[in-house]
Structure formats: structure tokens, C-alpha cells
Design a protein around this motif. Structure first.
Motif, PDB file in Angstrom:
ATOM      1  N   MET A   1      13.421  -6.805  51.115  1.00 51.50           N
ATOM      2  CA  MET A   1      13.326  -7.302  52.478  1.00 51.50           C
ATOM      3  C   MET A   1      14.530  -6.812  53.263  1.00 51.50           C
ATOM      4  O   MET A   1      15.662  -6.938  52.827  1.00 51.50           O
ATOM      5  CB  MET A   1      13.265  -8.833  52.454  1.00 51.50           C
ATOM      6  N   ASN A   2      14.268  -6.282  54.428  1.00 52.06           N
ATOM      7  CA  ASN A   2      15.334  -5.804  55.299  1.00 52.06           C
ATOM      8  C   ASN A   2      15.840  -6.964  56.156  1.00 52.06           C
ATOM      9  O   ASN A   2      15.081  -7.561  56.911  1.00 52.06           O
ATOM     10  CB  ASN A   2      14.810  -4.672  56.184  1.00 52.06           C
ATOM     11  N   ILE A   3      17.114  -7.270  56.016  1.00 51.18           N
ATOM     12  CA  ILE A   3      17.678  -8.394  56.767  1.00 51.18           C
ATOM     13  C   ILE A   3      18.677  -7.950  57.829  1.00 51.18           C
ATOM     14  O   ILE A   3      19.436  -8.776  58.344  1.00 51.18           O
ATOM     15  CB  ILE A   3      18.309  -9.418  55.807  1.00 51.18           C
ATOM     16  N   ASP A   4      18.621  -6.680  58.196  1.00 55.12           N
ATOM     17  CA  ASP A   4      19.534  -6.178  59.225  1.00 55.12           C
ATOM     18  C   ASP A   4      19.397  -6.941  60.544  1.00 55.12           C
ATOM     19  O   ASP A   4      20.395  -7.209  61.213  1.00 55.12           O
ATOM     20  CB  ASP A   4      19.313  -4.688  59.472  1.00 55.12           C
ATOM     21  N   LYS A   5      18.176  -7.295  60.898  1.00 48.50           N
ATOM     22  CA  LYS A   5      17.951  -8.033  62.146  1.00 48.50           C
ATOM     23  C   LYS A   5      18.697  -9.364  62.124  1.00 48.50           C
ATOM     24  O   LYS A   5      19.301  -9.762  63.121  1.00 48.50           O
ATOM     25  CB  LYS A   5      16.457  -8.257  62.364  1.00 48.50           C
TER      26      LYS A   5
END
Length: 136
Positions: A1-5
Motif C-alpha cells: 500500500m502506498n502511503i505517500d498521500k
């Protein structure tokens, strides 16, 4: 899961907290209108962040298939309910210039407690939850 946001949203929220502190240091009564506007603007950021965490992050973390990370996700979700409630109550109380001008010491006291708790929580997410999510 990309959590950059989520990380970028933390930066925006922390910046908003810093702006609020700068205004308060100039005098709560003298800066009451600007502080009220900052509380409203910051609330938009915080509410959006909380909503996305609730709808996307926590369910995904809890369904990740790694028991330790799933437990961590449940723990963070449960803890956030209290912090979010305290923040939303704070924002609802201190979003008008009149109230800020009338009760500057009460604002300072509550802001110190609530914003510190929010700050600490975001730091914990960045050092504990997010690395755990990124590792799976």
C-alpha cells in the motif's frame, strides 16, 4: 500500500499547526480573526485526513494478512477516535474570532493539549505504523 498521500497530508497539517502557533504568539485577542480562519482551514485538512484513514488506511491495514500489522491497525484506529473527537470539539469551540478574543487563555490551554496530542499521534504513525505498512 502506498502511503505517500498520508505523509504529505501530515506535512500540511503540521504546517497548519505551526502557522496557528505563530499567530497565537502574536496575541490571541489581537489575531483572533486570523486564528479563527486558520482553525477552520486546518479543520478541513484534518477532517479529510481522518476520513481517508477511516475509509482506506485502517481497513487495508487490518486486512493485510500480517497479524502484528493488523493488530497495530486496529490499535491505531481505536486510539484515533478519542484524539479525533478531542480535535473536532476544539475546532468547534475555537472557530470564531469573538470567542477567541473573549477567552484567549482558555484557547491557549486547550490548543496546547489538543494540538500536542495530534502532533504526537502523527509522529507515532510516521515512526511505527507507516514503516510497518510499507514493510508488507
Amino acid at each position: 500500500m502506498n502511503i505517500d498521500k498520508f505523509k504529505h497530508e501530515h506535512v500540511a497539517i503540521l504546517s497548519a499547526i505551526d502557522q496557528l502557533r505563530t499567530l497565537a504568539r502574536s496575541g490571541v485577542a489581537a489575531q483572533a480573526q486570523a486564528i479563527a480562519e486558520q482553525v477552520v482551514a486546518m479543520s478541513g485538512l484534518v477532517k479529510l485526513h481522518l476520513a481517508v484513514e477511516q475509509r482506506v488506511l485502517y481497513p487495508a491495514v487490518q486486512a493485510c494478512g500480517v497479524a502484528r500489522v493488523a493488530r497495530l491497525g486496529r490499535q491505531y484506529e481505536t486510539e484515533m477516535q478519542g484524539i479525533a473527537g478531542d480535535y473536532l470539539a476544539f475546532a468547534g469551540r475555537w472557530n470564531t474570532a469573538v470567542r477567541l478574543a473573549q477567552e484567549p487563555d482558555a484557547f491557549r490551554s486547550e490548543a496546547n493539549l489538543v494540538l500536542h496530542a495530534l502532533y504526537q499521534r502523527m509522529r507515532r504513525e510516521e515512526t511505527e505504523l507507516y514503516p510497518a505498512v510499507e514493510a508488507i
